[in-house]
Scaffold this active site. Sequence first.
Site, PDB file in Angstrom:
ATOM      1  N   GLY A 111      44.719  -6.653  57.033  1.00 17.05           N
ATOM      2  CA  GLY A 111      45.187  -7.206  58.295  1.00 17.05           C
ATOM      3  C   GLY A 111      45.927  -6.181  59.128  1.00 17.05           C
ATOM      4  O   GLY A 111      45.599  -4.995  59.122  1.00 17.05           O
ATOM      5  N   ASP A 136      45.607 -15.533  59.413  1.00 15.17           N
ATOM      6  CA  ASP A 136      46.278 -15.804  60.693  1.00 15.17           C
ATOM      7  C   ASP A 136      45.375 -15.577  61.904  1.00 15.17           C
ATOM      8  O   ASP A 136      45.728 -15.990  63.017  1.00 15.17           O
ATOM      9  CB  ASP A 136      47.522 -14.927  60.831  1.00 15.17           C
ATOM     10  CG  ASP A 136      48.581 -15.252  59.795  1.00 15.17           C
ATOM     11  OD1 ASP A 136      48.701 -16.432  59.422  1.00 15.17           O
ATOM     12  OD2 ASP A 136      49.291 -14.332  59.354  1.00 15.17           O
TER      13      ASP A 136
END
Length: 357
Positions: A111, A136
């Site tokens: 990420g 997310d």
Amino acid sequence: MKIGLLTSGGDCQGLNAALRGVAKALYNEFGSNVTICGIRDGYRGLIEGDYHPMSPRDFSDILTLGGTILGTSRQSFKTMQTAEENDDTKLEKMLATCKRADFDCLVILGGNGTHKTANLLSEHGVNVVTLPKTIDNDLWGTQMTFGFQSAMDIAVQVIDSIHSTAFSHSRVFIVEVMGHKAGWLTLHAGIASGADVIIIPEIPYSAKSIASAIEKRNRSGKRFSIIAVAEGAISKEEAKMSKKEFKAARAEMQYPSISYRLADELKALTGQEIRVTIPGHFQRGGAPCPADRLLCTRLGVAAAGLIRDGKFGNMVAVQNDKIVPVPLKEVAGKLKTVPVDCALIQTARELGLSMGD
């Protein structure tokens, strides 16, 4: 050709599926002319030189397997170029491992923090290709990250299940969804599960506004209310604070999470019983959903294609539903938050849902 694979940061569904996609495409393209090495526990393994050769058999039967067969860890980007006395920096150790192992390319799955370090390695001459991983969905340059759709499925299942008990007991339930700085997961899951109030970090909330939405439902004869809250939600008062003031205020907060504070605020305003449910790491676990399996496979194959074509220094991304390369320097350090005027928020408002403001 010698390829190093690593998975870094928080785990999520689809990591193994993505590893499989990369490996199968590379074996199909190069056959016995490619050697794939697995680097254990993310950047820690690269720092410590902990890697091992893998075979096609290692990538069999992992499409539906949760977690990561390579292991993962969190390594702060801030410490990558800081050395203790008489020691090399973590960056220097990683560069030494790459040279010693003679990797032609590193394939890195991760990420935001992972991509900052990947870009740093790229800037220091390492051939790097990355895949966008985070539940997310807050990674810049791609409309979708793998893991997001699986986590959304779990969050929706939790909220769906809460509906019946909330109705039976005529209560208000808060379900806290993961997402520290971006509300994509809470927004998607909240709409998909029929939540009545959706609170995301991008839109500071007012407890009085949420209480008004609950009371409006009560007056219309609704027996319960469901509130989907992102773990990074902030109040309107907190939004006016400086970063230093905010940190100090949160350090003094006497609640385990924002949802419990909000529950107390709403109980005082409405007089109703408020219950909190936090699915937590359930949202990261289990098998990837079919949509993520497909996305991971597409991204993995595209990553192998970039290696074949020598197009290093890129992340494979989804844009306009196509898989495209995006330069790491455009991705690193950038957060993709929910635009407050986006179509999905407008959809929520037109449904009559409260966004807490």
